[in-house]
Design a protein around this motif. Sequence first.
Motif, PDB file in Angstrom:
ATOM      1  N   CYS A 280      -6.735  52.023 107.104  1.00  0.00           N
ATOM      2  CA  CYS A 280      -7.958  51.909 106.307  1.00  0.00           C
ATOM      3  C   CYS A 280      -8.378  50.441 106.233  1.00  0.00           C
ATOM      4  N   SER A 282      -8.980  48.799 103.728  1.00  0.00           N
ATOM      5  CA  SER A 282      -8.552  48.284 102.426  1.00  0.00           C
ATOM      6  C   SER A 282      -9.783  48.102 101.530  1.00  0.00           C
ATOM      7  N   CYS A 283      -9.552  48.082 100.253  1.00  0.00           N
ATOM      8  CA  CYS A 283     -10.626  47.834  99.286  1.00  0.00           C
ATOM      9  C   CYS A 283      -9.974  47.494  97.960  1.00  0.00           C
ATOM     10  N   ARG A 285      -9.075  49.161  95.673  1.00  0.00           N
ATOM     11  CA  ARG A 285      -8.074  50.105  95.160  1.00  0.00           C
ATOM     12  C   ARG A 285      -6.718  49.940  95.838  1.00  0.00           C
ATOM     13  N   ALA A 286      -6.689  49.139  96.917  1.00  0.00           N
ATOM     14  CA  ALA A 286      -5.455  49.058  97.710  1.00  0.00           C
ATOM     15  C   ALA A 286      -4.286  48.611  96.853  1.00  0.00           C
ATOM     16  N   CYS A 315      -3.977  53.476  99.670  1.00  0.00           N
ATOM     17  CA  CYS A 315      -3.846  54.043  98.323  1.00  0.00           C
ATOM     18  C   CYS A 315      -3.896  55.566  98.398  1.00  0.00           C
ATOM     19  N   ASN A 318      -7.641  58.307 100.072  1.00  0.00           N
ATOM     20  CA  ASN A 318      -7.665  59.007 101.365  1.00  0.00           C
ATOM     21  C   ASN A 318      -6.296  59.044 102.019  1.00  0.00           C
TER      22      ASN A 318
HETATM   23  S1  SF4 Z   1      -9.729  53.769  98.910  1.00  0.00           S
HETATM   24 FE1  SF4 Z   1      -7.574  53.484  99.449  1.00  0.00          FE
HETATM   25  S2  SF4 Z   1      -7.408  54.364 101.488  1.00  0.00           S
HETATM   26 FE2  SF4 Z   1      -9.603  53.971 101.145  1.00  0.00          FE
HETATM   27  S3  SF4 Z   1      -9.988  51.899 101.861  1.00  0.00           S
HETATM   28 FE3  SF4 Z   1      -9.490  51.682  99.727  1.00  0.00          FE
HETATM   29  S4  SF4 Z   1      -7.289  51.294  99.768  1.00  0.00           S
HETATM   30 FE4  SF4 Z   1      -7.775  52.143 101.751  1.00  0.00          FE
END
Ligand code: SF4
Length: 384
Positions: A280, A282-283, A285-286, A315, A318
């Motif tokens: 992924c 990342s964002c 929420r990671a 995370c 997904n």
């Molecule tokens: S929501 Fe979770 S799985 Fe999706 S990009 Fe962010 S860290 Fe990755």
Amino acid sequence: MTAISLGMPDVPIKLAERRKSRQIQVGSVAVGGDAPVSVQSMTTTRTSDIGATLQQIAELTASGCQIVRVACPTQDDADALSTIARKSQIPVIADIHFQPKYVFAAIDAGCAAVRVNPGNIKQFDDKVREIAKAASDARVPIRIGVNAGSLDRRLLEKYGKATPEALAESALWEASLFEEHGFRDIKISVKHNDPVVMVAAYRLLAQKCDYPLHLGVTEAGPAFQGTIKSAVAFGALLSEGIGDTIRVSLSAPPAEEVKVGIQILESLNLRQRRLEIVSCPSCGRAQVDVYKLADQVSAGLEGMEVPLRVAVMGCVVNGPGEAREADLGVASGNGKGQIFVKGEVIKTVPESKIVETLIEEAMKLAEQMEDAGVTSGEPQVSVS
Ligand code: SF4
């Protein structure tokens, strides 16, 4: 014990049926017809330096290159062709500009094919009969390689610049000269540095002839730009079924061209995918450093040949879904990683153990896949 399918996933989806082209034989590699789209590159050494050229061809072969082209601007280069053609593990194409005499030299030297550029071989048209006879006798195909930067002056005058129509007309005109002598063992390229012009030129050609097409964006630039230009242009054409062999042109070591070419074909399901890391971006929420994790897993599995899909997800949004879909995956969270194998959680490990566990499990799976001859059938194996 859990029953796990190690077979190939579903039959891969293809975006379009291949255009029906004639098939030619470039040494041991069939090009066109129902032959898989092949990947080629070109050496950057002086061809007359036989040792360096063969060394680079060996590196290209190891990287997956299937056909290699060598430049032939001098008599010394022409003299080197027979040794190179004989010792190369993959078919060698001689690339000839300006001097028709080297076309004959390349055929005599045992090259698998010859590329000619009709725009810059003086008196080339007068030599077509002789070239067609020599090539036909030796069963050596000819690539008519039109290039925007060296387009025939007559067509430049007619069209004002290297338009798609001008590129296609140049190639088809040259092909017609060979056809007059009954020679149709031809493949064609019409390269331009602008992917939009290039795509339009190949579409025209695809409508007007059944020759196999060698795709290329010429002078595509340094690795990053050239990769994107080539991926966009080849992607557009290959997704319409157009293209029988590809060469990515990069201002970078030729083995890089091969890697990009292979990746383009794998991405379009035109070639069996090998190791694929699904990670992924990342964002906020990671809960782990996804970039580092993906890099470490990629490095640990480098060179793996089996078609393993490994999901590295940051995370629980997904993560479990992607990890379940992959052959192997991790969904991270709260300082831990849930390790999935073929859709089942097999264990949960602390964050510090995620990479080594993934690599360990990947190796086990790869071994089982190899033992099971995974490229066909869907053998079942069990893991605990
Ligand atoms: S929501 Fe979770 S799985 Fe999706 S990009 Fe962010 S860290 Fe990755």
